[in-house]
Design a protein around this motif. Structure first.
Motif, short mmCIF file in Angstrom:
data_model
loop_
_atom_site.label_atom_id
_atom_site.label_comp_id
_atom_site.label_asym_id
_atom_site.label_seq_id
_atom_site.Cartn_x
_atom_site.Cartn_y
_atom_site.Cartn_z
N VAL A 90 12.85 1.61 9.94
CA VAL A 90 12.07 0.61 10.67
C VAL A 90 12.76 -0.75 10.59
O VAL A 90 12.90 -1.46 11.61
N GLN A 91 13.22 -1.11 9.40
CA GLN A 91 13.90 -2.38 9.22
C GLN A 91 15.16 -2.47 10.07
O GLN A 91 15.54 -3.56 10.52
N ASN A 92 15.81 -1.33 10.30
CA ASN A 92 17.06 -1.30 11.08
C ASN A 92 16.84 -1.05 12.57
O ASN A 92 17.80 -0.84 13.32
N GLY A 93 15.57 -1.05 13.00
CA GLY A 93 15.28 -0.92 14.42
C GLY A 93 15.46 0.46 15.00
O GLY A 93 15.69 0.62 16.20
N LYS A 94 15.32 1.51 14.17
CA LYS A 94 15.50 2.88 14.63
C LYS A 94 14.20 3.54 15.08
O LYS A 94 14.21 4.49 15.84
N LYS A 95 13.08 3.07 14.57
CA LYS A 95 11.78 3.64 14.92
C LYS A 95 10.70 2.61 14.62
O LYS A 95 10.97 1.57 14.00
N LEU A 96 9.48 2.90 15.04
CA LEU A 96 8.38 1.94 14.87
C LEU A 96 7.71 2.06 13.51
O LEU A 96 7.25 1.06 12.95
N VAL A 97 7.63 3.28 13.00
CA VAL A 97 6.85 3.55 11.79
C VAL A 97 7.63 4.53 10.91
O VAL A 97 8.33 5.41 11.40
N ALA A 98 7.48 4.37 9.60
CA ALA A 98 8.04 5.34 8.66
C ALA A 98 7.20 5.34 7.40
O ALA A 98 6.48 4.37 7.11
N THR A 99 7.28 6.42 6.65
CA THR A 99 6.75 6.43 5.29
C THR A 99 7.96 6.33 4.37
O THR A 99 8.96 7.02 4.57
N ILE A 100 7.85 5.47 3.38
CA ILE A 100 8.96 5.13 2.49
C ILE A 100 8.75 5.79 1.14
O ILE A 100 7.63 5.82 0.62
N TYR A 101 9.83 6.29 0.56
CA TYR A 101 9.77 7.04 -0.69
C TYR A 101 10.63 6.35 -1.76
O TYR A 101 11.78 6.75 -1.97
N PRO A 102 10.10 5.34 -2.42
CA PRO A 102 10.88 4.67 -3.48
C PRO A 102 11.18 5.62 -4.64
O PRO A 102 10.41 6.55 -4.92
N ASP A 103 12.28 5.36 -5.32
CA ASP A 103 12.68 6.20 -6.46
C ASP A 103 11.88 5.88 -7.72
O ASP A 103 11.76 6.72 -8.61
N SER A 104 11.37 4.67 -7.80
CA SER A 104 10.71 4.23 -9.03
C SER A 104 9.80 3.05 -8.72
O SER A 104 9.79 2.53 -7.59
N GLY A 105 9.07 2.62 -9.74
CA GLY A 105 8.21 1.45 -9.58
C GLY A 105 9.00 0.20 -9.24
O GLY A 105 8.58 -0.61 -8.40
N SER A 106 10.17 0.04 -9.86
CA SER A 106 10.99 -1.14 -9.57
C SER A 106 11.53 -1.09 -8.15
O SER A 106 11.60 -2.13 -7.46
N ASP A 107 11.90 0.10 -7.69
CA ASP A 107 12.38 0.26 -6.31
C ASP A 107 11.25 -0.04 -5.34
O ASP A 107 11.45 -0.65 -4.28
N TYR A 108 10.05 0.40 -5.68
CA TYR A 108 8.84 0.15 -4.89
C TYR A 108 8.62 -1.35 -4.71
O TYR A 108 8.42 -1.84 -3.58
N MET A 109 8.70 -2.09 -5.80
CA MET A 109 8.48 -3.54 -5.74
C MET A 109 9.63 -4.24 -5.01
O MET A 109 9.40 -5.22 -4.30
N ARG A 110 10.83 -3.72 -5.16
CA ARG A 110 11.99 -4.30 -4.47
C ARG A 110 11.82 -4.20 -2.96
O ARG A 110 12.05 -5.17 -2.23
N ILE A 111 11.39 -3.02 -2.49
CA ILE A 111 11.21 -2.82 -1.05
C ILE A 111 10.14 -3.76 -0.52
O ILE A 111 10.32 -4.40 0.53
#
Length: 222
Positions: A90-111
């Motif tokens: 979504v951030q790169n303009g490839k689609k309108l919607v996505a579900t994101i799968y962070p690797d960890s809590g820190s990755d979750y907060m980073r995103i």
């Protein structure tokens, strides 16, 4: 004789390169899209794992839709989901919607920090994954697609979608589809022709693949 053209190839590291290839063939008004895989270093013959059949009038071009989104980066349809692509699509303009799968809590907060207020982004379906985010662009489906054109394409393929329901979905803010308590569409387990058509547009899948899904003209060869 139908001419086979290569749409794209995707290589995965499986100890040795595994190459998925997607081909398009047309005979008269009927189109076949075929997915194959092969271990090229081993010299094995390509194996067909999926065929998608649809009428040529189903074909529709949009910067928000692609066979890559469907085949290589989808938990529902792809052979090997590319999580890194989905997390940035979504951030790169490839689609309108996505579900994101962070690797960890820190990755979750980073995103969440990186996304900021440029997109809608918040926890989604936490009962399925400890860390999952829904992300979408802002606006409505009508800002990205002409609903009358989409309805016309489906009608030309003998699929009569409920116009009132479709216009209601097209008028909803994209954030609405990620609120499970409000939106009746289960994005990861979608039922209903209108719901499939809308979810396909949200996740960036080709209209022609959704036409084939509704018409039950997809062969899972393996």
């Amino acid at each position: 004789m139908a001419v086979r053209t290569l749409i794209f190839e995707q290589e995965y590291d499986m100890g040795e390169p595994l190459v998925f290839s997607l081909f398009r063939e047309q005979e008269g008004d009927e189109v076949t899209v075929t997915l194959t895989y092969e271990f090229r270093q081993s010299g094995t013959e390509p194996v067909t794992c999926k065929r998608i059949f649809f009428p040529v009038q189903a074909e529709y071009e949009s910067p928000w839709l692609s066979w890559y989104n469907l085949i290589c980066c989808s938990n529902n349809y792809g052979p090997i989901p590319v999580v890194s692509y989905m997390n940035e699509s979504v951030q790169n303009g490839k689609k309108l919607v996505a579900t994101i799968y962070p690797d960890s809590g820190s990755d979750y907060m980073r995103i969440l920090a990186e996304v900021g207020d440029r997109f809608y982004c918040y926890p989604y379906h936490v009962q399925e994954y400890e860390f999952m985010l829904y992300i979408s662009r802002k606006g409505t489906l009508t800002d990205y697609f002409d609903p009358e054109e989409i309805l016309r394409i489906y009608a030309s393929c003998d699929i009569s979608l409920n116009r009132e329901k479709m216009l209601d979905y097209f008028g909803r803010e994209l954030s609405w589809f990620g609120h499970e308590e409000e939106c009746p569409i289960e994005l990861h387990n979608c039922l209903g022709e209108e719901e499939l058509a809308v979810t396909g547009l949200l996740f960036g899948y080709p209209v022609e693949s959704t036409v084939a899904l509704i018409r039950k003209t997809i062969d899972m060869c393996e």
